[in-house]
Each structure stands twice: as C-alpha cells, then as structure tokens.
Design an enzyme around this catalytic site. Structure first.
Site, PDB file in Angstrom:
ATOM      1  N   ASP A 137       5.192  25.193  11.103  1.00 54.12           N
ATOM      2  CA  ASP A 137       5.801  25.004   9.785  1.00 54.12           C
ATOM      3  C   ASP A 137       5.446  23.658   9.159  1.00 54.12           C
ATOM      4  O   ASP A 137       5.689  23.439   7.979  1.00 54.12           O
ATOM      5  CB  ASP A 137       7.326  25.118   9.879  1.00 54.12           C
ATOM      6  CG  ASP A 137       7.956  23.950  10.627  1.00 54.12           C
ATOM      7  OD1 ASP A 137       7.261  23.331  11.459  1.00 54.12           O
ATOM      8  OD2 ASP A 137       9.137  23.654  10.380  1.00 54.12           O
ATOM      9  N   ASP A 150       4.616  26.090  17.967  1.00 51.71           N
ATOM     10  CA  ASP A 150       5.091  24.729  17.719  1.00 51.71           C
ATOM     11  C   ASP A 150       6.598  24.712  17.985  1.00 51.71           C
ATOM     12  O   ASP A 150       7.309  25.639  17.583  1.00 51.71           O
ATOM     13  CB  ASP A 150       4.802  24.329  16.269  1.00 51.71           C
ATOM     14  CG  ASP A 150       5.318  22.942  15.962  1.00 51.71           C
ATOM     15  OD1 ASP A 150       5.031  22.025  16.744  1.00 51.71           O
ATOM     16  OD2 ASP A 150       6.010  22.788  14.944  1.00 51.71           O
ATOM     17  N   THR A 171       9.161  22.500  17.003  1.00 56.69           N
ATOM     18  CA  THR A 171      10.030  22.246  15.858  1.00 56.69           C
ATOM     19  C   THR A 171       9.741  23.240  14.745  1.00 56.69           C
ATOM     20  O   THR A 171       8.609  23.391  14.302  1.00 56.69           O
ATOM     21  CB  THR A 171       9.808  20.814  15.329  1.00 56.69           C
ATOM     22  OG1 THR A 171      10.024  19.901  16.406  1.00 56.69           O
ATOM     23  CG2 THR A 171      10.766  20.505  14.197  1.00 56.69           C
TER      24      THR A 171
END
Length: 810
Positions: A558, A312, A314
């Site tokens: 996250d 991912d 970000t």
C-alpha cells in the site's frame, strides 16, 4: 524539454505565482485544450468492443460461406451464420456491461492531484490539471504531469518507471519532474510544463505501465491455436473444394459448394474467442462486486498461476493506520525537549503515516526548523535542525545508530531490540549539535555525535482476517514471503501471530545481510519466509529473484516503497487506501483495502483457467474431427459426410451451449501449467476417433444401404458424431454434479426432439432417419465413445500434484 535519463534538467520558464493560477487563467487553458485529460482506461471503448466482436477474420469467412450457401437455394444450410450473430451480440452486450461496471469503479479509484489555485490548495482529478498549474507534491504521490520544481523540502523522486534508473533523484528548485515519476521523500511544489498527450509519459504510452501487460497463458495458447487453424484452412480449403467438384457423389455444383462449406465451417472455432473473453469479463464483474478492481483483464487468470505471495506487513497484515503508543525515555533530562522535537519532526514531514500519528500526539512548537531532512524508506530516518543549533534525528534504531560507540548508544540499541522482539514498532529519537551532511550524490548523511534521547513506540492493529487468508494460501500450496521495512524482530512477531507457517520471531532475516548477487538472493528467498529492514529496491530485487527460479509472484502493498516491486511482480495487488503511485502500477486494487478479498480473486482466476480449458477442448475436438473428415474426403474423392445444417446442430448441442455453461460454472481445480499441450493431448486423439467414426458410418451406410444415397449416409454420420460428442461432453464435465447432469440430459432431449419431429429433422436438418441408420450409428458410436474414454485416461491424465510453477513470458 529533454527526456529523462540523462540527469537532472534545469528549466527557466515564466513562473506561476505562489498563489497559483486564477480561475480565469484556468478557464482560458481549458478552452484551449491544455488539460491533462489522459485518464488510464480500464476497458475498451464502445467502438473497439464492437469491432473486436463483429469484425473478425473468422466472422468474415463465415459470412462469405453463408452467401455461397444462399446461392445453392438450401437456406437451412446457412443457419450457421446465426452463430456469428449470437456470438457477436453476447460478446458486445457482456463487455459493455463490464465496461460500465469497471468505468464506474475506475472513477472511484481515479488518481487525484493537489494544486494551488487562487491562493488555496485544492484536490481535483488528474485530468483537470492544466498547463502552468502549481502542483503540491508529497511522498507517495505519482507526478501527474511534466513540470519544473518551484519549491523543494527534500523532494526526491523515483523515475525508474520511466528511465529504468534505480536510484531516487533529489530535486531542487528549477529541476524538471516527469509524469509517472513517484515521490519517495520530502515535499515540494512544481509548475506543470507539459500536460496530457504532450507529457513524456504519454509519449511513451505509460501511466506507469509502459511495459508488457499481464501475461496470459490462455490468451497466448488460444492465439496460437487460431493461427494454426487459419493456416489449416488456407491449405485444406482448396483441396476440399477440388475433391467436391471431382467426386461423382455430388451431382451438381450446388452439392459441391455445400460440401465445401460444411468442411470449412467445421474447422472454424467460431465461439472459442468469445468464451475466452466472456469468461474474463464475467470474472472481472464478479470481482468488481466484491470491491476488487481489475485493471488488466488477464490478471484474473494470472492469479490462478501464482505460487508465491509476497506480503508487505504494514497495510496488508496490519491496518495501515499506525498510532502513537508511548515513549520509553533514555535521557529523562531531555524529555520535554524530545516531545517538542517530535512535534517539529511530525509537522515538517506530514506525508507519511508515522508523522501523522506523531502529529496527533505531539503538537508542533512555535517556530519551524531551519533545516529539514524528510523521511526516506531507503535510509529510514528523518531529521530537523532547530534555530538553537540542535539536530533531532528520528528513525529506525539500527539505522540511526548503525554502530554503537558509547554505553548510552549500546543501551539504546539493546532496549530497542528487546521491545521489537516483543512485537512493538520502535523508533529512536536522538540529538546532536552537528548538522546533517550530504554525500557526493546529494544524499543526506547522519550528523555525528548522536545521543539517544527516547524510544518511540507505535502500535499497529493486526487485520482480523489476516490469519484466515494466510491459512487459505498455505492450504493451497502457495508460499508466503513477508517483506517489510520494519525491524526484523517486529516483522517476525507479526508474521508468527498471523500464522505464516514455520515462522517464529527469531526466524526473521535482516535484509541488510542479504547478498546482492541475484542467484544468491534467490537462494536466500527460497530458504526464508520473513524479511525485515528491506529497502524499496531490495523488494524489487526479491521479486525478480523469485521469478528467476520459475515462480509466479504476486506482491501486495500500500505504500510508495512497494510501488516498484508491485510493477515488476507478475500480479501487483494494491490496497485501496494505499498511495496513488501504488494503485497506478497494480493490476488489482482492493478498493475497500480488505485483504480477505484476495482468496476470492485467486478462486476466480482458477475458475476461469480451468473452465476455459474445458470449453477449448470441446471446440478443438470439433476442429480436429472436421479436419479428419475433410482429409478423408480429399483422399477418397467423396462427398463431405455432413451437411452444414447438421454441423450446426452438432455444434450447438455438443459445443456451443454446454461450452457456455461450463466456461461460466463453478470450478475449484488448482492451476496446472501446460494449457495448450494438455488441450492438444485430449482433443487430437478424441477428434481423430470422432472423425474416423463419422466417416466409417458414412462409408458403411453407402455400402450396406446404397439406396439411401448420400443423404442417408450423412444421417448415419451425424448420429455417430452426436453419440460420441455427447460422451466426450460427459468426459469433460466430470465430476458430474447435478447441474451438469441436468444440462447434458436437457441437450440430449433437445436433440432427440429435433430428430423425432419430421418438420425439424427432415425439413430443416435434412436427416433421413431409418432403422439401419440408427443401428449402424449406435454400434459405431458406442465403440467410439469407449475409445474416447480410454483415450482421455491414457493421453490426458492430469499430473498428480496441482502445486506447480510456471514462468510467464515477460
């Protein structure tokens, strides 16, 4: 309460006041045991550790054989029981040390809940939540206990971890929520109705992990070996016992018992399970010192098998903290109103990083909105409607204006695309006089007549270590897939900047164009490396598509939008600063959120799997040659060629001690699938050679030096096994680094000392050393060693390519 899966459930219960429970009410419930004390365990209990290491089938068999040996009066033949004691002690001590380390880290990483008590919000461990507590829920939270919604601000939860249903469910006051569900949008409050073991998730034994734990090829292969060995013992044991009582070489029952015990002890892999567990435990503690919490031990090995890493953007390639950069006005007349609207949007939905960044730059105006649509990672926009009948929508430009119908909208989309292509993270703020609608399933719909007002630019900081980490994976032959919910061009710029191979900003794929068919999606995933505008359920589908093609997939993330993909990936890796839901489903948690730890974790996995294979070869070779000797003994109806104490010496210096060091030493070999077949290809021919050589030494000595008797022949057989077994150790230890040479030389020296000292060699090990025994063993041993070397090259050659794929049993 009924279980989830049959639709939204409404409940009517005595309602906890908006001020929450009082301290006295909490104390009363704690006294009655109505708490949520079912924390997830990262390790076994002390009792489970002791039982797992002490009370095993093979330990019980060894102790039984030890008792039989004591009845013969030759106590030294029972020294093999020391292996039981040492193995159990090492296993218990090491696992207890690991337990303390993991439990301490688990406390740091333990999930926490927000509740209202005595009129104030407070944060506390999930285990301290009590019945009737008023939970405060926001996007990214995992619901800690079953409850009923009392307040809802666009609250939507994903219950797929419990029900398998893919769509998020909007919750209104009176609806039920369930422990383990993930809040994907909005905020609200819920009164707990079932806690601890009474919750639905506890009855399913979850905490977001009710499915099978991480697959381990090592554990599966070792368990299969143990089943085969156990079956062999059941079949061969009685035959050996019969032969030992029938042969004339055993002059009384004591010799028959001793021979049977020797055969059985040789076929028991007394240290294999210990070394497998110990390697996992040591690797786990090593990673814990590097701030990597392993929540499932086999995940250490699973990392070695990974050949695709899905990232991912970000929070993984970039720091998770976004900050407001600047506004790019599209309608100068509404700039002041736009700034006020941004403050209102941020204040209405402060549970995501974007809203927090905007809240720091734009204070909330007086007066709240009359209607709120919280942000959802699926639709990628949020909205507020003010008292003056204006709706403000903030979100991804292509989602807010999916179709342009006038020049102003076309200009806004074009300018947003230009900025995204430069690597900016771009949001669009638009206004409308219409109110947001809802579809037939209660999902919010965009208002009509949206007029673009301003573009909002957010800044992200690329992680300094991202390029180095991606370079490591590329060099190791691991494919990289960047999967993000952001604009494809923005994702492409970041991916190119950090070094994803063969990627430019123009190569990013818009996930909205991807097919839903699993095979077609798998083709697209194989072809592309960077994907933008990916929804949470698409992330999950992408992971599954890669797995359909035989890939072993690791997923990092996250945010709450990563939780489902992390759960389905072979190895889920969560950032320590990520959402509670993400950390709950991951096998690994990077506690300090440093992406740079991931290569270290992969290296540990590779070290474990490669070293345990070496150790397993040693143990299985002994099992095979012991079986060969047992079968030859049965066919020839002769005494077993080795005393139990001689087998103990052989096992200690050629298997136990070197296996321990080889299992824990450094090893950088890449993962190669086929652990069990490869071990068998080496161990079976090598064991046949050693077994045949040992019996040949025994038979030759009986024929050429009959006066030496069975004891002299056993001495020759012992020397043959030692010579060939030490050479086998050399073969397995290659490449021979200095520490390995020193280890083998030390063990050879110990063996020579035992043989040369009469008090040890004759009295304890029961050897009758003679020139004939040494010369005969040297000749047969040299031939056996040469055959082992040839056999290892012919039957167990490692495939040239170490970049391989393996589909785990799921």
């Amino acid at each position: 309460m009924v279980s989830p899966g049959g639709g939204t459930t409404s409940l009517t219960l005595p309602e906890t006041p908006a001020t929450g429970l009082t301290a006295a009410a909490v104390a009363e419930r704690v006294a009655l045991g109505r708490t949520n004390a079912t924390s997830p365990r990262t390790s076994r209990t002390v009792g489970e550790i002791v039982r797992a290491n002490v009370f095993t089938v093979f330990n019980a068999l060894l102790v039984t054989l030890f008792v039989l040996v004591l009845t013969t009066g030759r106590w030294q033949n029972g020294l093999f029981v020391g292996v039981v004691v040492v193995n159990a002690a090492i296993g218990v001590v090491q696992e207890l040390r690991a337990k303390r380390t993991l439990d301490r880290l688990a406390v740091v990483n333990a999930p926490r809940a927000r509740v209202v008590r005595d009129g104030a919000e407070q944060e506390l461990p999930v285990a301290d939540v009590v019945l009737d507590d008023l939970l405060v829920l926001a996007a990214g939270d995992q619901v800690p206990a079953d409850g009923v919604v009392r307040q809802s601000g666009g609250l939507a939860v994903d219950e797929s971890l419990l029900t398998g249903e893919a769509e998020a469910v909007v919750k209104q006051p009176g609806d039920a929520v369930w422990a383990g569900a993930i809040v994907v949008a909005g905020h609200g409050r819920a009164q707990t109705t079932a806690v601890g073991e009474d919750s639905y998730a506890a009855r399913l034994s979850t905490e977001a992990r009710r499915f099978a734990t991480t697959y381990s090829e090592l554990v599966a292969g070792t368990n299969r070996l143990l089943r085969w060995i156990a079956l062999t013992l059941v079949v061969v044991g009685p035959l050996v016992l019969w032969s030992q009582f029938r042969t004339a070489e055993n002059t009384d029952w004591r010799h028959a018992v001793t021979g049977t015990v020797a055969a059985m002890v040789g076929m028991i892999p007394e240290g294999l399970v210990l070394l497998t567990t110990l390697a996992f435990v040591v690797a786990t503690v090593t990673l814990a010192r590097r701030q990597v919490l392993v929540q499932e031990l086999p995940a250490v090995e699973g990392l070695a098998r990974v050949d695709v890493v899905c990232l991912d953007k970000t929070g993984t390639l970039t720091h998770g903290d976004v900050r407001f950069d600047r506004l790019v006005p599209l309608d100068a007349a509404n700039r002041t109103a736009a700034e006020a609207a941004l403050g209102l949007v941020a204040a209405a939905d402060g549970s995501n990083a974007t809203a927090r960044a905007l809240a720091a730059a734009f204070p909330s105006p007086d007066g709240g909105p009359v209607q709120t649509v919280p942000f959802s990672s699926a639709r990628k926009w949020s909205a507020v409607r003010t008292a003056d009948a204006v709706t403000w929508v903030l979100g991804a430009p292509e989602m807010v204006l999916p179709v342009t119908v006038d020049p102003a909208q076309a200009t806004a989309r074009s300018r947003a695309d230009e900025l995204a292509a430069e690597g900016h993270r771009v949001l669009l703020l638009a206004r409308s006089t219409a109110a947001p609608g809802v579809d037939g399933e209660g999902e919010p719909l965009l208002p009509g007549g949206l007029a673009p007002v301003t573009l909002v630019l957010l800044a992200e900081r690329v992680r300094a270590d991202a390029g180095e980490v991606l370079g490591y994976f590329t060099a190791q032959g691991v494919a990289l897939k960047v999967i993000s919910g952001d604009n494809p061009r923005t994702v492409g710029v970041v991916a190119a900047a950090v070094g994803v191979p063969g990627v430019s900003s123009a190569d990013a794929v818009d996930a909205r164009t991807l097919p839903e068919d699993p095979d077609a999606l798998a083709d697209a995933m194989e072809a592309g490396s960077v994907f933008g505008r990916v929804t949470p359920h698409q992330k999950r589908a992408m992971v599954r598509a890669l797995q359909r093609r035989g890939h072993v997939v690791a997923m990092t993330g996250d945010g709450v939008n990563d939780a489902l993909a992390l759960k389905d990936a072979d190895i889920g890796v969560a950032m320590g600063n990520g959402s509670p839901a993400t950390r709950a489903v991951a096998q690994l948690v990077l506690l300090d959120s440093r992406f740079a730890h991931l290569p270290q974790a992969v290296a540990e996995g590779r070290r474990v799997i490669a070293n345990i294979e070496r150790a397993a070869n040693l143990f299985l070779v002994k099992n095979v040659y012991s079986l060969v000797l047992a079968l030859m003994t049965v066919v020839a109806v002769s005494a077993y060629p080795l005393e139990p104490i001689q087998l103990t010496l052989i096992s200690t210096v050629t298997i136990g001690i070197p296996g321990f060091f080889l299992a824990l030493g450094p090893n950088g070999r890449r993962y190669v699938p086929g652990f069990l077949s490869r071990v068998l290809r080496f161990s079976v021919p090598t064991g046949l050679i050693i077994g045949a050589g040992a019996y040949a030494g025994y038979a030759v000595s009986r024929r050429l030096v009959p006066e030496a008797g069975v004891a002299g022949a056993r001495t020759t057989a012992t020397f043959v096994v030692l010579i060939v077994a030490f050479w086998t150790l050399v073969v397995l230890a290659r490449p021979l680094h200095p520490w390995k040479v020193a280890l083998i030389a030390t063990l050879v020296g110990i063996t020579v000392a035992v043989v040369a000292i009469p008090a040890l060699g004759q009295e304890i090990v029961l050897l009758q050393v003679s020139p004939q025994a040494v010369l005969t063993a040297a000749a047969i041993g040299a031939l056996g060693a040469a055959l082992v070397d040839v056999s290892s090259r012919v039957f167990s050659a490692t495939p040239a390519s170490s970049r391989t794929r393996s589909a785990p049993a799921r």
